[in-house]
Design a protein around this motif. Sequence first.
Motif, short mmCIF file in Angstrom:
data_model
loop_
_atom_site.label_atom_id
_atom_site.label_comp_id
_atom_site.label_asym_id
_atom_site.label_seq_id
_atom_site.Cartn_x
_atom_site.Cartn_y
_atom_site.Cartn_z
N PRO A 1 0.81 -1.22 0.00
CA PRO A 1 0.00 0.00 0.00
C PRO A 1 0.84 1.27 0.00
O PRO A 1 0.45 2.29 -0.58
CB PRO A 1 -0.81 -0.13 1.30
CG PRO A 1 -0.85 -1.59 1.59
CD PRO A 1 0.46 -2.13 1.11
N THR A 2 2.01 1.23 0.64
CA THR A 2 2.89 2.40 0.64
C THR A 2 3.30 2.78 -0.76
O THR A 2 3.34 3.96 -1.12
CB THR A 2 4.15 2.11 1.49
OG1 THR A 2 3.76 1.74 2.81
CG2 THR A 2 5.04 3.34 1.56
N GLU A 3 3.59 1.78 -1.60
CA GLU A 3 3.99 2.04 -2.97
C GLU A 3 2.85 2.68 -3.76
O GLU A 3 3.07 3.62 -4.54
CB GLU A 3 4.43 0.74 -3.64
CG GLU A 3 5.07 0.92 -4.99
CD GLU A 3 5.57 -0.39 -5.58
OE1 GLU A 3 6.17 -0.34 -6.67
OE2 GLU A 3 5.34 -1.46 -4.97
N VAL A 4 1.63 2.20 -3.55
CA VAL A 4 0.47 2.79 -4.21
C VAL A 4 0.33 4.25 -3.83
O VAL A 4 0.12 5.13 -4.68
CB VAL A 4 -0.81 2.02 -3.85
CG1 VAL A 4 -2.03 2.70 -4.46
CG2 VAL A 4 -0.73 0.58 -4.33
N ASN A 5 0.49 4.55 -2.55
CA ASN A 5 0.34 5.92 -2.08
C ASN A 5 1.40 6.85 -2.68
O ASN A 5 1.13 8.02 -2.95
CB ASN A 5 0.42 5.97 -0.54
CG ASN A 5 -0.77 5.29 0.11
OD1 ASN A 5 -1.83 5.15 -0.50
ND2 ASN A 5 -0.59 4.85 1.34
N ILE A 6 2.60 6.33 -2.87
CA ILE A 6 3.67 7.14 -3.45
C ILE A 6 3.33 7.53 -4.88
O ILE A 6 3.53 8.68 -5.30
CB ILE A 6 5.00 6.39 -3.37
CG1 ILE A 6 5.48 6.35 -1.92
CG2 ILE A 6 6.06 7.03 -4.27
CD1 ILE A 6 6.61 5.41 -1.67
N GLN B 1 0.41 7.88 -6.09
CA GLN B 1 -0.67 8.86 -6.04
C GLN B 1 -0.16 10.23 -5.59
O GLN B 1 -0.61 11.27 -6.08
CB GLN B 1 -1.76 8.38 -5.08
CG GLN B 1 -2.41 7.06 -5.48
CD GLN B 1 -3.09 7.14 -6.84
OE1 GLN B 1 -3.84 8.06 -7.09
NE2 GLN B 1 -2.81 6.17 -7.71
N GLU B 2 0.80 10.24 -4.68
CA GLU B 2 1.28 11.50 -4.11
C GLU B 2 2.22 12.26 -5.04
O GLU B 2 2.15 13.49 -5.14
CB GLU B 2 2.01 11.23 -2.79
CG GLU B 2 2.55 12.48 -2.11
CD GLU B 2 3.22 12.19 -0.77
OE1 GLU B 2 3.81 13.12 -0.20
OE2 GLU B 2 3.13 11.03 -0.30
#
Length: 329
Positions: A202-207, A209-210
């Motif tokens: 999930p951290t990778e997905v958020n990156i 997106q950010e």
Amino acid sequence: MIIETPSRLHLTLIDLNGSLGRIDGGVGLTLEKPGLVLEMKENSGEISVEFKNPENLSAKVRADDEDKIKTSARRMMDHLHLEGGYDFTVHETYLSHSGLGSGTQISLAVGKLISDSAGQQLDAPQIASIVGRGGTSGIGVASFAKGGFIVDAGHNQREKPGFLPSSASTASPPPIVARYDFPQDWKVVLVIPHVEKNVSGPTEVNIFQEYCPVPLEEVQQLSHILLMKMMPAVLEKDLDRFGESINSIQSIGFKKVENQLQNPVIGEIMQLLRDAGAPGVGMSSFGPTIYAITDSPRDIVAVAREALAEVGGNIIETRAQNNGAVKRY
């Protein structure tokens, strides 16, 4: 049946701006080592996984590999409407979530073994779509299929409208726009420090997106380096120009983001390897694997050993592989 797969370096994503209607795009290099050697035998009704030398593997690596093997096998069996089961034996494997693409190679190896045993001659992109790989980068799929130095064209935004890592994307593998044999006398030194991986799941997905879209001018700069410097350097076997290209792209576009999010020791080791004379040094994907391209690996390995003295880690001397996975009976 036994299949032997390569590993791969993911040098950079190309376009995470998307203003021309495509996103992603990737540049990568297929490696001889480390590799996966996977054996499969049919059985009457279950999917089992064993490891030839489990004492040499961490519990996490064994768990990750087993999960990927079973998941990919079920997806392939469902797609081909197969019954029965398979016994898998992992003879050789390598660290997952390290930037070397083990997940794609495992998934494609399982899919290839099952589809071939069922009399279905599916190619690597077809298998990748079934087992859920290649949704962002096509480098791992092309490495499995053909090896060499690879450039893929990314995805049409009609198919993939958003910025997502492969683990969260259902897009099909992108088209390959360039594939060259890579000079065999150029060596690749892999340095894998024992630092906690900062980016996955999930951290990778958020990156994505950010930090996306990245500035268009950085995509244009990266594309210029790729087309007019890096690719010609491979064709002309110009190690210095290729190395300069690798060094330059570390601070451009999404690769800059990937590097900025790392443990500071990653950047420190990369600079030490450059200072030791490596023409080109970069980080593969989200790391932590660092790679040095050189024709004099001995000095680079010596410096890498010193650099890992405190944090620990692994060093692998390898080179490019200009063919894909190999199956034998």
